[in-house]
Design a protein around this motif. Structure first.
Motif, short mmCIF file in Angstrom:
data_model
loop_
_atom_site.label_atom_id
_atom_site.label_comp_id
_atom_site.label_asym_id
_atom_site.label_seq_id
_atom_site.Cartn_x
_atom_site.Cartn_y
_atom_site.Cartn_z
N TRP A 1 0.97 -0.89 -0.07
CA TRP A 1 -0.57 -0.06 -0.39
C TRP A 1 0.71 1.24 0.05
N LEU A 2 1.03 2.11 -1.19
CA LEU A 2 1.12 2.70 -0.68
C LEU A 2 0.96 4.57 -0.32
N PRO A 3 1.27 5.61 -0.45
CA PRO A 3 0.97 6.24 1.07
C PRO A 3 -0.20 6.91 0.64
N GLY A 4 -1.86 6.69 0.62
CA GLY A 4 -2.38 7.71 0.80
C GLY A 4 -3.41 6.24 -0.13
N THR A 5 -3.43 5.43 -0.18
CA THR A 5 -3.82 4.49 -0.56
C THR A 5 -5.07 3.61 0.25
N LEU A 6 -3.98 3.32 1.78
CA LEU A 6 -4.78 2.70 2.50
C LEU A 6 -6.20 3.54 3.13
N CYS A 7 -6.25 4.61 3.51
CA CYS A 7 -7.28 5.49 3.31
C CYS A 7 -6.93 6.71 2.59
N ALA A 8 -8.72 7.06 1.30
CA ALA A 8 -8.32 7.91 1.03
C ALA A 8 -9.45 9.58 1.01
#
Length: 520
Positions: free
Chosen positions: A137-144
């Protein structure tokens, strides 16, 4: 009695099979005929082995395996833990050097990097029948969600579940439910996200939170900030539980305040699917069978002194899902939540940690008056607990009825080895002469504050079998970052002097033909 003993052996065995395992053993100890029936019946011995190892049979076990072979497999598997070759059979390259807790469960290694807002999961030497999940999971993809701040992330490979708790504008808290192996909502979830109870007039700022799950339940413990609180050293907390497969809302909420100042949320752990243990200054046991109302207090178990306790993680790696690819991971048995152990850590002094190993049996053997008043330590603790004290940097993990921990071997706590403690009733039998049986009581002088002040001496007597793995000595405990055990493996993360980390895997397997342990 004569009429009972005159029955055919098959019928007698059938009748005995309805008894609890302790009653079966008691019958065989008072009657020669019943003992012969027991020795001739793999079914009865299997019942005793399951109960004595404090296990539960998984419903989707392959019934084509003869019960005699399952019995031998159980015995040899238990014995294998007493003669482990602790040299790794595999090293998993380099793993990220993270300040956060990394976890191994369900045959997977995973972590959440808070500063960088990244996460990863990958399989660790997967078995042929195991579903493997590998994802970044790249930055910002766990919770947008805009203007949100993530509080905690829960990964459950056994249920293919990814749960992300986050707060919007520092007050409104939500939990997104997704799948580990793909995008979108988890196929078994009641909805896209779970909602906290909306009490707008009294809603406080959420500082920190801890997310945990077990089976159909998810719970979130929040540390709340109230600028108008009367006592400066008072910490407010709230704990909410959901049946995430049934509803996105919940009325199952607990709250309170503790006087010990801590930035961490209040500790808790699930004891199976219907009980919850909340750990504050004492141990409060609740029933969560009825999710439409506030959990019912069943009992309050007083600890010997008020303290901040941390619960060692209870990892469920056998799965509850109905998905076929997840069922393939299931092993023959799983730990019985009513008959396992939990570990509570208390770290007042800088140079030592106190560990309370507690049998969960005490949380189920309750009478109707248990909730009427708190149960003093003297009435429940000594016979259901063992207390140990170790150097501050020691390592420990608990799974089922086994404890793996580091053991110092010099006065300066520089060199250490590993030791295993098995608290199951049949450990004495399955050790087959290996290890040391510890039944005699032990006395520990507890530490009561951060200055190392000694309190009362406590005597505890929960029996166990100790096995010391002295063939491998580690130079310094600080290089061993963490370790875990599951049903048949040991995992250890080491940091080298060049600050590169590696994950070692030790396989604990028994050879049914020779009884030897294989590490390949």
């Amino acid at each position: 009695m004569k009429r009972l003993l005159s029955l055919a052996e098959e019928l007698l065995s059938y009748i005995l099979s309805f008894l609890p395992y302790r009653d079966i053993l008691q019958c065989t100890s008072v009657c020669r005929t019943l003992r012969q029936t027991y020795l001739s019946s793999s079914e009865l011995q299997y019942i005793v082995e399951i109960g004595g190892q404090r296990l539960l049979v998984i419903s989707n076990t392959d019934n084509s395996i003869p019960i005699s072979k399952r019995l031998q497999l159980l015995r040899d598997k238990a014995h294998a833990w007493f003669k482990v070759d602790i040299h790794p059979f595999e090293m998993v390259g380099t793993v990220p050097l993270l300040p956060q807790d990394n976890i191994v469960a369900g045959g997977h290694y995973y972590w959440w990097n808070v500063p960088e807002d990244t996460a990863m999961i990958f399989p660790v030497h997967p078995k042929p029948s195991q579903q493997s999940i590998r994802r970044n999971w790249l930055p910002g993809t766990l919770c947008a969600v805009p203007h949100s701040h993530k509080l905690d992330v829960l990964m459950d490979p056994a249920q293919n579940l990814l749960a992300v708790a986050y707060v919007v504008d520092r007050k409104a808290v939500y939990i997104n439910l997704g799948a580990l192996d793909g995008d979108g909502v988890h196929p078994q979830a009641a909805g896209e996200r779970l909602f906290l109870s909306d009490d707008s007039e009294n809603r406080f700022e959420t500082i920190m939170a801890k997310l945990k799950g077990f089976g159909r339940h998810i719970a979130l413990s929040c540390h709340l900030h109230n600028e108008n609180r009367n006592r400066l050293n008072e910490v407010m907390w709230q704990l909410q539980i959901w049946d995430w497969k049934y509803s996105t809302t919940s009325s199952s909420i607990l709250s309170g305040a503790v006087l010990n100042v801590s930035v961490c949320p209040v500790e808790f752990c699930f004891l199976g699917n219907n009980r919850l243990l909340v750990i504050t200054d004492n141990l409060n046991l609740y029933s969560i069978e009825d999710m439409s109302q506030t959990p019912e207090l069943l009992a309050c178990f007083l600890m010997p002194s008020p303290s901040k306790l941390r619960c060692l993680p209870l990892i469920d790696d056998n799965g509850y899902g109905s998905q076929p690819h997840m069922q393939a991971q299931a092993t023959m048995c799983t730990s019985d939540p009513t008959n396992r152990i939990i570990g509570l850590l208390e770290s007042f002094a800088r140079d030592s940690v106190q560990v309370f190993i507690i049998s969960t049996r005490v949380f189920f053997d309750l009478n109707e008056m248990a909730a009427a008043m708190p149960i003093p330590w003297q009435h429940w603790g000594p016979s259901n607990t063992r207390i140990f004290r170790y150097p501050f940097y020691f390592k420990i993990h608990v799974n089922g009825n086994r404890v793996l921990q580091t053991l110092p071997v010099d006065t300066h706590n520089i060199n250490f080895i590993l030791q295993l403690l098995d608290f199951s009733p049949l450990a004495v039998t399955n050790r087959r002469g290996l290890g040391r049986v510890v039944k005699e009581p032990s006395t520990t002088c507890i530490i009561v504050d951060k200055f190392g002040t000694r309190g009362e001496s406590l005597t505890t007597s929960l029996p166990y079998v100790q096995v010391v793995f002295s063939e491998r000595k580690f130079i310094t405990d600080s290089l061993l970052r963490d370790m875990w055990i599951d049903q048949d493996r040991i995992y250890m993360i080491f940091r080298s002097l060049s600050f590169i980390e590696r994950l070692e895997v030790i396989d604990v397997q028994s050879d049914l033909q020779t009884g030897a342990v294989s590490t390949s």
